[in-house]
Design an enzyme around this catalytic site. Structure first.
Site, PDB file in Angstrom:
ATOM      1  CB  CYS A 271      -5.217   4.559  -7.128  1.00  0.00           C
ATOM      2  SG  CYS A 271      -4.804   2.826  -7.246  1.00  0.00           S
TER       3      CYS A 271
HETATM    4  C1  UGA Z   1      -2.507   5.341  -3.524  1.00  0.00           C
HETATM    5  C2  UGA Z   1      -2.748   5.445  -2.014  1.00  0.00           C
HETATM    6  O1  UGA Z   1      -1.584   5.958  -1.364  1.00  0.00           O
HETATM    7  C3  UGA Z   1      -3.083   4.068  -1.425  1.00  0.00           C
HETATM    8  O2  UGA Z   1      -3.406   4.218  -0.055  1.00  0.00           O
HETATM    9  C4  UGA Z   1      -4.287   3.483  -2.162  1.00  0.00           C
HETATM   10  O3  UGA Z   1      -4.586   2.178  -1.721  1.00  0.00           O
HETATM   11  C5  UGA Z   1      -3.987   3.426  -3.645  1.00  0.00           C
HETATM   12  O4  UGA Z   1      -3.662   4.740  -4.128  1.00  0.00           O
HETATM   13  C6  UGA Z   1      -5.234   2.912  -4.337  1.00  0.00           C
HETATM   14  O5  UGA Z   1      -6.216   3.644  -4.413  1.00  0.00           O
HETATM   15  O6  UGA Z   1      -5.271   1.738  -4.698  1.00  0.00           O
HETATM   16  P1  UGA Z   1      -0.463   4.588  -5.069  1.00  0.00           P
HETATM   17  O7  UGA Z   1      -1.283   5.084  -6.210  1.00  0.00           O
HETATM   18  O8  UGA Z   1       0.190   3.269  -5.187  1.00  0.00           O
HETATM   19  O9  UGA Z   1      -1.354   4.530  -3.726  1.00  0.00           O
HETATM   20  O10 UGA Z   1       0.707   5.649  -4.849  1.00  0.00           O
HETATM   21  P2  UGA Z   1       1.113   6.739  -3.770  1.00  0.00           P
HETATM   22  O11 UGA Z   1       2.324   6.294  -3.058  1.00  0.00           O
HETATM   23  O12 UGA Z   1      -0.031   7.158  -2.964  1.00  0.00           O
HETATM   24  O13 UGA Z   1       1.549   7.936  -4.730  1.00  0.00           O
HETATM   25  C7  UGA Z   1       0.625   8.558  -5.630  1.00  0.00           C
HETATM   26  C8  UGA Z   1       1.339   9.614  -6.445  1.00  0.00           C
HETATM   27  O14 UGA Z   1       1.682  10.722  -5.641  1.00  0.00           O
HETATM   28  C9  UGA Z   1       2.662   9.155  -7.083  1.00  0.00           C
HETATM   29  O15 UGA Z   1       2.733   9.685  -8.382  1.00  0.00           O
HETATM   30  C10 UGA Z   1       3.727   9.772  -6.207  1.00  0.00           C
HETATM   31  O16 UGA Z   1       4.925  10.025  -6.895  1.00  0.00           O
HETATM   32  C11 UGA Z   1       3.044  11.066  -5.796  1.00  0.00           C
HETATM   33  N1  UGA Z   1       3.525  11.607  -4.509  1.00  0.00           N
HETATM   34  C12 UGA Z   1       3.304  10.924  -3.359  1.00  0.00           C
HETATM   35  C13 UGA Z   1       4.186  12.823  -4.487  1.00  0.00           C
HETATM   36  O17 UGA Z   1       4.382  13.469  -5.534  1.00  0.00           O
HETATM   37  N2  UGA Z   1       4.604  13.326  -3.282  1.00  0.00           N
HETATM   38  C14 UGA Z   1       4.410  12.652  -2.125  1.00  0.00           C
HETATM   39  O18 UGA Z   1       4.821  13.179  -1.058  1.00  0.00           O
HETATM   40  C15 UGA Z   1       3.738  11.423  -2.158  1.00  0.00           C
END
Ligand code: UGA
Length: 442
Positions: A271
């Protein structure tokens, strides 16, 4: 209320299963017959904690069923959600072909529909798509007018992979963007039935705002993570500094909050990379400069390079060295490797002539489809780190957290550990092996 879902990807399947698990009759359609067969047998085609149990219950209880005919799912329900994929190309251009086909099939089905069916776009689409492309396709195919013969609205989804069921059951808010006035009413009734007294705050707005909220939401979250990663890189150069403590300190400011401040090797997934590039493409078309968006992407692209430099500073040249990579999924709780930092890191290591061995508790099959035979695949974390000269922690899986300093010392040829997700306590690891961590000053 009866619901139909067109597109059994991540969002579609989780949404369908959650509705059905609360007793709402849900019928799903997808062009992929294999997927339909699996779902009809209660087998989840994706790995998502808690999903398969709920799916099995819902199928057994008769609340969730599938059909290979779009017209059938539309006719037998009150509203249809479009949850097909909207992949992006390198330039950020969004491929709307699946949205177009879904709209066309729904439009065709609406020819013989005599109630005012509601069509809800849940897929992430550029602003203007629902009221432009989707509306005109449905009108052309059905011969009906939006607002008279059918209703149309946008309802972006904010669930995270790995937490999707929880997020679908406990959203922070519901956003509905109306194309025809009043089109949110039926959808709101569905959510009232689904959430009962736990209905979250609802924002009803126009269609472009709703479409933009989804992009802006992902940009803001990615910006936070890139910002903390940038701070991590600064911390690494300052003796005594630790990004974990800095993040905790800034997270205590209620204006900032503690979430999405975990520094690491960078963000990935299906995403954020796609949506940020999509927003960049849109801004280019609109002639708007987006320096913050550019910087968010740039910081992210540099994170894995910075990790490789960290390894080189300990090990020298990586050519001929055996490097182990623990974690391939773009984050824990999923088998998804789309846009995963692990794939970028492996690419950088291979470019430098390293011999790479990888392990992930659930994403091996998906990783194999991308990495082919460019790397070796281990069956466990222990087998992966065995005889390696350097190990990278790339995904913060629980099972890696139980590894002790002596496991690395005993098994590795050269115990150099790059903790790319800050899963270990530096006090326990430092001094026992060469431990380097993102955002930890030496
Ligand atoms: C993200 C959004 O959080 C959702 O709200 C949205 O619905 C979704 O995209 C989408 O557009 O469909 P997602 O891609 O499943 O969700 O994952 P996240 O939990 O947001 O993490 C994204 C990335 O950031 C991952 O690689 C994670 O490891 C990284 N991350 C996240 C960090 O490096 N640090 C953090 O503190 C949080």
């Amino acid at each position: 209320m009866k619901v139909s879902i067109v597109g059994l990807g991540y969002v579609g399947l989780v949404t369908a299963v959650c509705f059905a698990s609360k007793g709402i009759e849900t019928v799903c359609y997808d062009v992929d017959e294999d997927k339909l067969k699996k779902v009809s047998r209660g087998i989840a085609p994706i790995y998502e904690p808690g999903l398969e149990e709920l799916l099995t219950q819902s199928v057994r209880g008769g609340k969730l069923r599938v059909s290979s005919r779009c017209s059938e799912v539309v006719h037998n329900t009150d509203l249809t959600m479009i949850t097909v994929g909207t992949p992006g190309d390198q330039d950020g251009r969004v491929d709307l072909s699946q949205v177009k086909s879904a709209a066309a099939e729904i439009g065709e089905a609406l020819v013989r529909d005599n109630k005012k069916h509601l069509v809800v776009v849940k897929s992430t689409v550029p602003p203007g798509t629902t009221a432009g492309l989707v509306r005109s396709i449905i009108e052309d195919e059905s011969g009906k007018t939006c607002g008279v013969g059918f209703s149309l609205c946008v309802n972006p989804e904010f669930l995270r992979e790995g937490n999707a069921v929880y997020d679908a059951m406990n959203p922070d808010r519901i956003v509905i963007g109306e194309v025809d006035e009043g089109s949110s009413a039926k959808l709101l009734m569905l959510y009232e039935e689904f959430y009962g007294e736990r209905l979250p705050p609802v924002l009803i707005t126009n269609h472009v705002n709703a479409e933009l909220i989804k992009y802006a939401n992902n940009l803001f979250l990615a910006m936070r993570v890139s910002a903390i990663n940038m701070i991590a890189n600064i911390c690494q150069r300052i003796p005594g500094a630790d990004v974990e403590v800095v993040a905790k300190g800034i997270g205590m400011d209620h204006r900032i909050g503690p979430h999405f401040l975990r520094a690491g090797l960078g963000w990935g997934g299906s995403c954020w990379p796609k949506d940020l590039m999509g927003l960049k493409h849109l801004s280019r078309e609109l002639g708007v400069d987006v320096p913050l968006l550019d910087a968010t992407i740039e910081v992210n692209e540099n994170q894995p390079r910075m990790a490789v430099r960290l390894a080189e500073s300990e090990l020298g040249e990586l050519r001929g060295k055996r490097v182990s990579v623990l974690g391939l999924a773009f984050k824990p709780g999923t088998d998804d490797v789309r846009g995963a930092i692990s794939i970028k890191l492996v690419g950088l290591l291979l470019e430098r002539g390293a011999e790479v061995v990888v392990y992930d508790p659930v994403a091996m099959r998906n990783a194999r489809a991308v990495l082919h035979d460019s790397v070796s695949y281990a069956d466990s974390a222990q087998e992966c780190i065995k005889d390696s000269d350097c190990c990278f922690i790339v995904t913060e899986w629980e099972e890696f957290k139980s590894l002790k300093p002596q496991d690395f010392v005993k098994l590795m040829r050269n115990p150099i550990l790059i903790d790319g997700r800050r899963i270990y306590d530096p006090r326990e690891f430092m001094g026992k092996l060469r431990y380097k961590a993102i955002g930890l000053g030496t």
